[in-house]
Design an enzyme around this catalytic site. Structure first.
Site, short mmCIF file in Angstrom:
data_model
loop_
_atom_site.label_atom_id
_atom_site.label_comp_id
_atom_site.label_asym_id
_atom_site.label_seq_id
_atom_site.Cartn_x
_atom_site.Cartn_y
_atom_site.Cartn_z
N ASP A 88 13.62 69.39 56.99
CA ASP A 88 13.67 68.04 56.41
C ASP A 88 13.88 66.94 57.45
O ASP A 88 13.69 65.77 57.16
CB ASP A 88 14.78 67.96 55.37
CG ASP A 88 14.47 68.84 54.18
OD1 ASP A 88 13.33 68.78 53.70
OD2 ASP A 88 15.35 69.60 53.74
N HIS B 87 21.63 74.77 58.25
CA HIS B 87 20.89 75.63 57.31
C HIS B 87 21.71 76.89 57.08
O HIS B 87 22.34 77.39 57.99
CB HIS B 87 19.52 76.00 57.89
CG HIS B 87 18.58 76.51 56.86
ND1 HIS B 87 18.56 77.81 56.47
CD2 HIS B 87 17.65 75.86 56.12
CE1 HIS B 87 17.65 77.96 55.53
NE2 HIS B 87 17.09 76.79 55.29
N1 ACO Z 1 26.51 67.74 59.17
C1 ACO Z 1 27.77 67.93 59.54
N2 ACO Z 1 28.46 69.08 59.39
C2 ACO Z 1 27.79 70.09 58.80
C3 ACO Z 1 26.46 69.97 58.38
C4 ACO Z 1 25.79 68.74 58.59
N3 ACO Z 1 24.53 68.56 58.22
N4 ACO Z 1 26.05 71.14 57.82
C5 ACO Z 1 27.09 71.97 57.88
N5 ACO Z 1 28.15 71.34 58.48
C6 ACO Z 1 29.47 71.93 58.78
C7 ACO Z 1 30.33 72.02 57.54
O1 ACO Z 1 31.13 70.88 57.39
C8 ACO Z 1 31.13 73.28 57.81
O2 ACO Z 1 32.16 72.96 58.71
P1 ACO Z 1 33.58 73.75 58.65
O3 ACO Z 1 33.25 75.18 58.98
O4 ACO Z 1 34.41 73.07 59.69
O5 ACO Z 1 34.11 73.57 57.26
C9 ACO Z 1 30.15 74.17 58.55
O6 ACO Z 1 29.22 73.29 59.19
C10 ACO Z 1 29.39 75.13 57.65
O7 ACO Z 1 28.80 74.36 56.59
P2 ACO Z 1 28.54 74.92 55.14
O8 ACO Z 1 28.34 73.77 54.20
O9 ACO Z 1 29.59 75.93 54.80
O10 ACO Z 1 27.19 75.69 55.39
P3 ACO Z 1 26.16 76.14 54.27
O11 ACO Z 1 25.36 77.24 54.86
O12 ACO Z 1 26.87 76.41 53.00
O13 ACO Z 1 25.26 74.82 54.04
C11 ACO Z 1 23.55 73.21 54.19
C12 ACO Z 1 23.97 74.66 54.49
C13 ACO Z 1 23.82 72.88 52.73
C14 ACO Z 1 22.06 73.09 54.44
C15 ACO Z 1 24.33 72.25 55.11
O14 ACO Z 1 24.08 72.56 56.46
C16 ACO Z 1 24.03 70.78 54.83
O15 ACO Z 1 24.66 70.19 53.94
N6 ACO Z 1 23.06 70.15 55.58
C17 ACO Z 1 22.66 68.80 55.32
C18 ACO Z 1 21.70 68.74 54.15
C19 ACO Z 1 20.34 69.27 54.52
O16 ACO Z 1 19.76 68.92 55.54
N7 ACO Z 1 19.81 70.11 53.64
C20 ACO Z 1 18.48 70.69 53.80
C21 ACO Z 1 18.56 72.15 54.05
S1 ACO Z 1 16.97 72.83 54.38
C22 ACO Z 1 16.26 73.00 52.87
O17 ACO Z 1 16.86 73.21 51.86
C23 ACO Z 1 14.86 72.82 52.83
#
Ligand code: ACO
Length: 451
Positions: A367, A310
């Protein structure tokens, strides 16, 4: 609330110094007021994805992502989810305080009296393909409501804003349930106003003209809890979309339609459906959760663990905690075993103890368990995100109203760091270089499918 001038920006080349005010919040990080930065320095700030930018001030929802705290108007989410009702929470979010008994009754009465859709709106569904995703239908139907309520579209009038908000809040469950009914080829079921918000929604989804839907009080409580937990979450993608759309003085139906569009993506509200798709994939391919986690960790695969991570929470999402408990209670109560739940719990356990996830502060978000819970209630996966939208409707409306009533209200107009070409001269067609950007095979395919 303005602090003394305590922030200084120094141009190390010229030695010039610029001062900026700090603004204190009632809780949470303070901000540096950089609204005069461009005027003073000719520079913009650069913050893709708004990771360090407060786009507005708000009194509605507070999140402490480090500690896993979520409060609506100061009330902890856990207390509201376990003791309140969704409509009470709607009143709280929209009006700033929990309602008195008479206010609550009056508010519920108003909402119940707006649940019907205009019969002409119902015709719109028939224009959609039978296999259309309910979210696609919701985007269209909610936007189309703008053409039905000319009597209350003056958004500068507080009364019009309130009437429109009541209409949207009341009709959203009807719109979502009808989208579902249409997608399964069943007749639409009209709302029954003696039922509460969650019961009415379940009734419209699952009753048929031949059979009444028997409401299980436990299902009803869980559905209401899901609505409460999704009701608002400060400046997330869909809420920011609603605010941005509304900042141009667009009508609330159009703004909410934009919000639903933004919610649909799997990085946001679409993740609840994606969690179940992910678990189904694991079951279908007979994968071991341990191996799946390894696949996620291998960045080359570009697989994310859906329902994890998140932007704001760097600890366990408090909404996920409530839902995990409700999921366990439900499965115990129904005395059923669920392979999905077992897999989810195993994945959670593995991820929470894995360095990759620990180092990146990736914890289950709302979620992760909502999908499993909804599946146990026999809700089809395509309805997961529409249910999120029904819950979030009040948050969108409250934030939209707050924005318009804000003294600092302005059209949203971010700036950019331009990195493209400059000062090119127009060339006539024969003088241009060939650069094939289309894949011919793909073009042919889309042409054939384009009915
Ligand atoms: N699985 C694996 N790796 C992940 C995940 C994940 N679910 N989420 C983040 N990471 C990693 C990224 O690859 C990144 O790694 P790096 O630093 O080595 O490049 C790091 O963690 C940071 O990730 P970002 O995408 O930069 O974080 P951001 O805050 O932009 O994204 C998000 C947040 C979109 C929710 C992300 O965690 C994600 O894609 N999660 C899965 C989808 C999800 O569950 N979404 C629901 C969110 S809750 C809501 O909206 C109600």
């Amino acid at each position: 609330m303005i602090d003394e001038k305590r922030f200084k920006l120094v141009d190390t080349k010229t030695g010039k110094e610029y001062e900026f005010d700090g603004i204190k919040g009632s809780i949470g990080p303070d901000v540096i007021n950089i609204s005069s930065l461009y005027k003073k320095t000719g520079l913009f700030t650069y913050d893709p994805g708004f990771t360090s930018t407060a786009a507005c001030n708000s009194k509605i929802t507070y999140i402490d992502g480090e500690k896993g705290i979520l409060q609506y108007r100061g009330y902890p989410i856990e207390e509201l989810a376990n003791s309140s009702s969704h409509l009470e929470v709607c009143y709280l979010l929209m009006h700033g305080e929990l309602p008195s008994e008479s206010d609550k009754n009056e508010f519920e009465e108003i909402i119940k009296n707006h649940t019907l859709l205009n019969e002409q709106i119902i015709q719109f569904y028939r224009g959609f393909r039978r296999d259309a995703h309910p979210m696609a239908m919701m985007i269209g139907i909610v936007g189309a409501l703008s053409s039905f309520y000319h009597d209350s579209l003056n958004i500068e009038d507080p009364e019009h804003r309130m009437i429109a908000s009541h209409r949207i809040l009341a009709k959203m469950p009807t719109i979502a349930a009808m989208a579902y009914k249409y997608s399964v080829g069943q007749p639409f079921v009209y709302p029954v106003n003696k039922l509460n918000y969650a019961d009415n929604f379940l009734h419209m989804c699952f009753a048929t003209p031949t059979k009444e839907y028997e409401i299980n009080p436990l299902f009803s409580k869980i559905m209401d809890q899901i609505f409460i937990l999704h009701a608002d979450h400060e400046q997330n993608a869909s809420t920011s979309t609603v605010r941005t759309a509304g900042s141009s003085l667009a009508n609330p139906y159009a703004c909410l339609s934009a919000g639903i569009s933004s919610l649909w993506g799997k990085s946001h509200g679409g993740a609840n459906e994606a969690v179940i798709d992910m678990i189904d994939e694991i079951v279908l391919n007979d994968l071991k959760p341990k191996d799946f986690i390894e696949e996620v960790k291998n960045k080359k695969n570009k697989i994310r663990l859906m329902g994890f991570g998140h932007r704001v929470y760097k600890s366990y999402d408090p909404r996920a905690k409530v839902l995990k408990k409700s999921t366990e209670d439900l499965f115990k109560d129904l005395k059923i075993k669920s392979k999905e739940l077992e897999i989810a719990k195993e994945i959670e356990e593995l991820a929470l103890n894995d360095t990759y996830f620990k180092e990146k502060n990736l914890y289950p978000n709302v979620d992760f368990y909502s999908g499993i819970l909804l599946k146990a209630l026999d809700i089809p996966t395509t309805m997961f995100t529409p249910i999120f939208a029904v819950g979030r409707t009040v948050g969108w409306l409250s934030q939209w109203k707050e924005m318009i009533e804000d003294e600092e209200f302005k059209i949203t107009r971010p700036r950019q760091l331009f990195t493209g070409n400059k000062d090119k001269s127009y060339k006539k067609v024969p003088d241009r270089e060939k650069k094939s950007i289309f894949n011919l095979l793909w073009l042919k395919k889309t042409f054939l499918n384009n009915q």
